[in-house]
Design an enzyme around this catalytic site. Structure first.
Site, PDB file in Angstrom:
ATOM      1  N   HIS A 260       0.823  -1.220   0.000  1.00 27.97           N
ATOM      2  CA  HIS A 260       0.000   0.000   0.000  1.00 27.97           C
ATOM      3  C   HIS A 260       0.855   1.269   0.000  1.00 27.97           C
ATOM      4  O   HIS A 260       0.731   2.094  -0.910  1.00 27.97           O
ATOM      5  CB  HIS A 260      -0.995  -0.038   1.157  1.00 27.97           C
ATOM      6  CG  HIS A 260      -1.703   1.258   1.398  1.00 27.97           C
ATOM      7  ND1 HIS A 260      -2.531   1.835   0.463  1.00 27.97           N
ATOM      8  CD2 HIS A 260      -1.678   2.108   2.462  1.00 27.97           C
ATOM      9  CE1 HIS A 260      -3.003   2.978   0.954  1.00 27.97           C
ATOM     10  NE2 HIS A 260      -2.495   3.168   2.158  1.00 27.97           N
TER      11      HIS A 260
ATOM     12  N   HIS B  52       3.505   6.915   5.404  1.00 28.64           N
ATOM     13  CA  HIS B  52       2.291   7.618   5.841  1.00 28.64           C
ATOM     14  C   HIS B  52       1.439   6.846   6.846  1.00 28.64           C
ATOM     15  O   HIS B  52       0.696   7.455   7.613  1.00 28.64           O
ATOM     16  CB  HIS B  52       1.441   8.059   4.641  1.00 28.64           C
ATOM     17  CG  HIS B  52       0.566   6.994   4.068  1.00 28.64           C
ATOM     18  ND1 HIS B  52       0.973   6.150   3.072  1.00 28.64           N
ATOM     19  CD2 HIS B  52      -0.710   6.612   4.375  1.00 28.64           C
ATOM     20  CE1 HIS B  52       0.000   5.305   2.776  1.00 28.64           C
ATOM     21  NE2 HIS B  52      -1.033   5.565   3.555  1.00 28.64           N
TER      22      HIS B  52
ATOM     23  N   GLU C  65       0.256   5.729  12.636  1.00 30.28           N
ATOM     24  CA  GLU C  65      -1.006   5.183  13.093  1.00 30.28           C
ATOM     25  C   GLU C  65      -0.880   3.707  13.458  1.00 30.28           C
ATOM     26  O   GLU C  65      -1.402   3.265  14.474  1.00 30.28           O
ATOM     27  CB  GLU C  65      -2.064   5.357  11.995  1.00 30.28           C
ATOM     28  CG  GLU C  65      -3.436   4.929  12.457  1.00 30.28           C
ATOM     29  CD  GLU C  65      -4.511   5.765  11.788  1.00 30.28           C
ATOM     30  OE1 GLU C  65      -5.508   6.053  12.449  1.00 30.28           O
ATOM     31  OE2 GLU C  65      -4.333   6.145  10.609  1.00 30.28           O
ATOM     32  N   ASP C  66      -0.172   2.970  12.618  1.00 31.21           N
ATOM     33  CA  ASP C  66      -0.221   1.508  12.739  1.00 31.21           C
ATOM     34  C   ASP C  66       0.992   0.880  13.403  1.00 31.21           C
ATOM     35  O   ASP C  66       0.950  -0.284  13.772  1.00 31.21           O
ATOM     36  CB  ASP C  66      -0.360   0.875  11.340  1.00 31.21           C
ATOM     37  CG  ASP C  66      -1.637   1.310  10.640  1.00 31.21           C
ATOM     38  OD1 ASP C  66      -2.528   1.818  11.338  1.00 31.21           O
ATOM     39  OD2 ASP C  66      -1.713   1.148   9.419  1.00 31.21           O
TER      40      ASP C  66
ATOM     41  N   ASP D 116     -22.628  12.954 -26.730  1.00 34.03           N
ATOM     42  CA  ASP D 116     -21.452  13.768 -26.467  1.00 34.03           C
ATOM     43  C   ASP D 116     -20.519  13.032 -25.509  1.00 34.03           C
ATOM     44  O   ASP D 116     -20.247  13.509 -24.418  1.00 34.03           O
ATOM     45  CB  ASP D 116     -21.975  15.085 -25.861  1.00 34.03           C
ATOM     46  CG  ASP D 116     -20.872  16.083 -25.686  1.00 34.03           C
ATOM     47  OD1 ASP D 116     -19.773  15.837 -26.193  1.00 34.03           O
ATOM     48  OD2 ASP D 116     -21.125  17.099 -25.027  1.00 34.03           O
TER      49      ASP D 116
END
Ligand code: MN
Length: 721
Positions: free
Chosen positions: A51, A75, A79-80, A261
């Site tokens: 990821h 990134h 958090e993880d 269109d």
């Protein structure tokens, strides 16, 4: 592709695209992220590191710098994993750590489903990211998550898609990142309306060969013409993105087969002049549809988008759109602000460079910054005068920049502000003068009892709402002054209504009045009057009622037949055969001691005293005759200092200053003025109505004489109120 190949590929692209990129730093960021996420798996079973590497890939494609690529790789660490801010800052510098921190903070927001909050959320998101690169990284993150969303639960797929459609795609649009916007929209639509999405995909598939053929033909026709004319060009042709077709179908209520269109041709040329030349050739080759030409070069879209648009009708009768732009405009259209950053980084500043209005605004204060730092230093202060925070329930509250938790509390309710004892910001106790930051979750701590604000809170607040509410509180709380004011007001009114003695000297009257309004003491009543909690009139009426009641009780004890003319009158008037009974002075003629008076037995109030020359006496109906009784002034009473209300009407010619002269005369004669009201008549005359307190007729007559002698006064007459 295994992960090692993937990162090698990434580095290769970076080197190709950005020769001066710090490849070693990027490789190190990858190693750290890989180590930090070791053992973690994505929903589909892939190693987690796939990821961040993919996100970094999108960031490279956007053309961002080394720090952004590193931040993309790192990134999700904060958090993880255990790899936190300090470690990132130490290894990669504060800039990378701040970017990762910013992305992490954006990720922690929870989104309300309320439609009306979406715009606030978008604004907040942009405002929160102090560095625009944070948003670009977040968009890359969201884009990759959307690309791999099929591994989430159906519920999650829908909510993420809605969020993407409502918040991230509009932000991409705002930043001019058309390519990202389109992909986000199509990926979201696929989850939000799978059937509608499939209908379009299938429809396009059915017509694919047709479209391809047509687009090839058009490319060839235009290309040939331009080459003949010596205009350097590159032409691409495509079918429009699915969500734009979907919207057309939805808005025009048409099926895919009715939407013509859907093909678009893009011509990229070297100069703005060539853009207009190409437009001329295209309009020569094909018939333009009136009203469809848009010149976004002379008038760029608010997000900076520039291009010429026209819709023309092809040989087969099918319309298609042509977009004409320069390479630079194209980069901007695809990558928006990111392209601008890239452009500034690599291209020498030239005079004709057109910046984008909103970016220019952002950069006002940073015009002299080196190109290198151009976007890096952008503080996204689109909304610098506002701050967006959350209630614990997740509602967005919009306050002026610099607002504190006190503003927040009073914004909810004055009771919350008045009971505020402290606050929690993001679940941590914080000082109440803390300056609220975008995205803060604000919780106000309150006590059961109302403590009220502190004086210095007035220096800590930004909103006028809080200011007014706090001031109001202090108005209420200045007890001593309020009591003093209330006492003065009530005493004055009681005296002028001749009720003062009754109220002060009859404990049962006072007690009943206090009980009626629920005040434990006379002081409380004064305080209430002082801060405006109760009007004097209301109190006065109640006092009057109580006095009447008390008298009635006395009278019941003492038969009316008893001649009490000798007795002292409370009101200053003695009623024949009754003596000291309840008396009021008629408002129509306002008698004062010295006037010839007559009494009228009212229903329920005792005797009402009129002047004998009052119109109401003269016009009294025959059946009322019985009710008129003789009354006279109590001589003893007149000698006291009691004052009586009476009304005068002064007619004037409208001389400037006559009102002032009247007022001056009243003041000089120590006359208490109860009401003063002047108006100008159209004929050039004026009328002044006054209500004053006098001791009796002699004082009144003397005053009238003085008033009549004023220059500009025509006449002074007694008047009904
Ligand atoms: Mn992520």
């Amino acid at each position: 592709m295994d992960i090692q190949t993937k990162i090698d590929f990434l580095i290769e692209r970076v080197q190709k695209q950005t020769p001066n990129a710090d490849v070693d730093k990027i490789r190190m960021a990858y190693e750290c992220a890989n180590a930090a996420h070791a053992g973690q798996k994505r929903k589909n079973g892939d190693p987690y590191i796939i990821h961040p590497v993919s996100v970094a890939g999108i960031i490279v494609e956007m053309g961002l710098d080394t720090d952004s690529i590193c931040a993309g790789l790192l990134h999700d660490c904060m958090e993880d994993t255990d790899f936190q801010y300090d470690q990132i800052a130490e290894k990669f510098g504060k800039s990378v750590a701040d970017l990762v921190d910013g992305v992490t903070r954006l990720g922690q927001l929870h989104y309300s489903k309320e439609q009306e909050q979406m715009e606030d959320l978008r604004k907040m998101l942009i405002a929160m990211a102090k560095d625009i690169r944070v948003i670009l990284i977040k968009l890359a993150d969201r884009l990759h998550n959307m690309r791999t969303i099929q591994f989430m639960t159906v519920e999650k797929q829908r909510s993420k898609s809605l969020e993407t459609m409502e918040i991230y795609a509009p932000i991409a649009h705002r930043l001019g990142m058309q390519k990202v916007k389109w992909e986000l929209e199509d990926l979201s639509l696929q989850r939000l309306d799978p059937i509608g999405y499939k209908e379009i995909v299938d429809g396009l598939e059915r017509q694919r060969s047709e479209h391809e053929e047509m687009l090839e033909r058009i490319k060839k026709t235009i290309g040939t013409k331009l080459n003949e004319s010596g205009i350097k060009n590159s032409i691409s042709a495509r079918v429009k993105h699915i969500y734009s077709i979907y919207r057309k179908m939805y808005e025009q209520n048409k099926s895919i087969d009715e939407i013509y269109d859907i093909c678009a041709v893009r011509v990229i040329v070297d100069s703005v002049a060539d853009c207009y030349n190409v437009l001329g050739y295209v309009h020569d080759l094909y018939k333009p549809i009136p009203g469809r030409f848009k010149d976004y070069i002379s008038t760029p879209k608010p997000n900076g988008y520039r291009s010429l648009h026209t819709t023309v009708i092809g040989r087969s009768g099918v319309p298609f759109e042509v977009q004409i732009r320069t390479e630079e405009m194209h980069k901007m259209a695809e990558y928006g602000v990111a392209a601008h950053w890239k452009y500034k980084q690599h291209v020498e500043k030239n005079g004709s460079e057109e910046t984008y209005a909103w970016i220019r605004q952002l950069l006002e204060s940073q015009q002299d910054t080196e190109a290198e730092d151009f976007i890096k230093n952008i503080k996204v202060d689109l909304f610098s005068d506002e701050v967006f925070v959350f209630t614990p329930r997740g509602d967005v509250v919009n306050l002026p920049a610099g607002a504190t938790p006190i503003d927040f509390a009073y914004g909810i309710h004055s009771a919350v502000g008045n009971r505020m004892t402290g606050c929690k910001i993001n679940s941590k106790i914080a000082p109440i003068d803390y300056t609220l930051q975008n995205g803060d979750i604000v919780e106000i701590l309150t006590s059961k009892e109302t403590h009220g604000p502190k004086r210095d809170w007035l220096n800590m607040i930004k909103t006028s709402e809080a200011r007014n509410k706090i001031k109001q509180w202090f108005k209420k709380e200045c007890r001593e002054e309020n009591i003093e004011q209330g006492r003065t007001d009530l005493d004055r009114e009681l005296r002028s209504s001749l009720l003062y003695n009754h109220f002060m000297e009859r404990p049962e009257v006072q007690a009943n009045v206090l009980k009626k309004f629920g005040y434990p003491s006379l002081e409380e009543l004064y305080a209430a009057i002082g801060y405006g909690g109760i009007t004097v009139t209301k109190v006065l009426n109640k006092v009057r009622d109580e006095v009447v009641r008390a008298r009635k009780q006395e009278e019941n004890r003492q038969p009316l037949t008893q001649n009490r003319v000798q007795g002292r009158s409370e009101s200053g008037v003695i009623v024949e055969d009754i003596g000291n009974c309840k008396v009021k002075f008629a408002r129509c003629c306002t008698p004062v001691p010295g006037d010839d008076i007559i009494g009228y037995i009212t229903r329920g109030y005792g005797v009402s005293v009129h002047r004998k020359d009052c119109v109401n006496v003269k016009h009294s109906s025959p059946e009322d005759r019985e009710r008129w009784v003789k009354v006279c002034w109590d001589e003893n009473h007149i000698e006291t200092k009691e004052r009586f209300n009476t009304a005068l009407q002064i007619s004037t010619n409208d001389r400037m200053g006559v009102m002032n002269d009247v007022l001056q005369t009243l003041t000089n004669n120590h006359i208490n003025v109860k009401d003063f009201n002047g108006k100008t008549l159209s004929e050039g005359y004026g009328i002044i109505n006054i209500v004053i307190e006098v001791t009796g007729l002699s004082q009144l007559d003397a005053l009238k004489k003085k008033l009549r002698s004023l220059r500009g006064v025509i006449n002074v007459v007694r008047q009904s109120m």
